[in-house]
Design a protein around this motif. Structure first.
Motif, PDB file in Angstrom:
ATOM      1  N   ARG A 123      10.608  22.626 -34.853  1.00  0.00           N
ATOM      2  CA  ARG A 123      10.367  23.990 -35.329  1.00  0.00           C
ATOM      3  C   ARG A 123      11.653  24.786 -35.244  1.00  0.00           C
ATOM      4  O   ARG A 123      12.251  24.915 -34.181  1.00  0.00           O
ATOM      5  CB  ARG A 123       9.282  24.665 -34.484  1.00  0.00           C
ATOM      6  N   TYR A 151      12.106  22.298 -30.536  1.00  0.00           N
ATOM      7  CA  TYR A 151      12.299  23.669 -31.009  1.00  0.00           C
ATOM      8  C   TYR A 151      13.799  23.953 -31.091  1.00  0.00           C
ATOM      9  O   TYR A 151      14.577  23.396 -30.326  1.00  0.00           O
ATOM     10  CB  TYR A 151      11.686  24.700 -30.042  1.00  0.00           C
ATOM     11  N   PRO A 169       5.674  28.604 -41.836  1.00  0.00           N
ATOM     12  CA  PRO A 169       4.577  29.130 -41.005  1.00  0.00           C
ATOM     13  C   PRO A 169       3.384  29.514 -41.867  1.00  0.00           C
ATOM     14  O   PRO A 169       3.522  30.240 -42.854  1.00  0.00           O
ATOM     15  CB  PRO A 169       5.219  30.367 -40.350  1.00  0.00           C
ATOM     16  N   THR A 212       8.839  24.305 -39.810  1.00  0.00           N
ATOM     17  CA  THR A 212       8.852  23.050 -39.068  1.00  0.00           C
ATOM     18  C   THR A 212       9.246  21.928 -40.005  1.00  0.00           C
ATOM     19  O   THR A 212       8.706  21.809 -41.103  1.00  0.00           O
ATOM     20  CB  THR A 212       7.481  22.759 -38.443  1.00  0.00           C
TER      21      THR A 212
END
Lengths: 116, 107
Positions: B102, B10, B39, B86
């Motif tokens: 991400r 992340y 997303p 991502t």
């Protein structure tokens, strides 16, 4: 533009049911793929096919089977759905460039399957 | 077997900051591809790298394939909120995907 379509965006099934997920591509691609996508695990390859009536196991084929009777259509079958098969299922296709050369994949919108 | 790792898992950045994600393999790769998944969306192809040391640019995105063809990077200059998503690397004839990075961009 390449178009890959999947039969359902959302699907809810019960444990033990037989589930069919359909994928159709309109670009005459030889290769088709089925993935499942789970949080933290990325995309995992279930099965793929290089030609009509041909299939190869991916990384996680257990509990799944596939069918490719026509070039444009690749079906994923859950013989007896289980709760651990709740996931996002993504279909993809790509042309075959030959000589072991890979090419881009085109993905469908995905089917979010929930097994209760 | 061959394994590919992506780091970081992340990343949160302020809009305007740069961002880099790395894809590292335990063995030599014949090629590598990069995909972006917004997303709620599906992966979309960004680029393919084939040659050792190859560098390709797409506007604010710079892609690099290592000299040993065991690693690759994606660098975004001056991130924008539209970069959220991502980023996956993928390799091989059977399109094996890395676990993804991400990216969140705070306005």
């Amino acid at each position: 533009d390449v178009k890959v379509t999947q039969s359902s965006r959302y699907l809810v099934k019960r444990t033990g049911e037989k589930v069919f997920l359909e994928c159709v591509q309109d670009m005459d691609h030889e290769n088709m793929f089925w993935y499942r996508q789970d949080p933290g695990l990325g995309l995992r390859l279930i099965y793929f096919s290089y030609d009509v009536k041909m299939k190869e196991k991916g990384d996680i084929p257990e509990g799944y089977s596939v069918s490719r009777e026509k070039k444009e259509r690749f079906s994923l079958i859950l013989e007896s759905a289980s709760t651990n098969q709740t996931s996002m299922y993504l279909c993809a296709s790509s042309p075959n460039r030959g000589g072991g050369n890979t090419d881009t994949q085109y993905f469908g919108p995905g089917t979010r399957l929930t097994v209760l | 077997g061959q394994q590919v790792m992506q780091i970081p898992q992340y990343q949160h950045v302020q809009e305007g900051e740069d961002f880099t994600t790395y894809c590292n393999s335990s063995t030599t790769l014949s090629n590598i591809q990069w995909y972006k998944q917004r997303p709620g969306g599906h992966p979309v192809f960004l680029i393919q790298l084939v040659k050792s040391g190859e560098v390709k640019k797409q506007k604010r995105l710079t892609f690099q394939f290592g000299e040993a063809k065991k690693n690759s990077s994606l660098h975004i200059t001056a991130t924008q909120t539209t970069d959220v998503g991502t980023y996956f690397c993928a390799y091989g004839q059977n399109f094996v995907f890395g676990p993804g990075t991400r990216l969140s961009v705070l306005p």
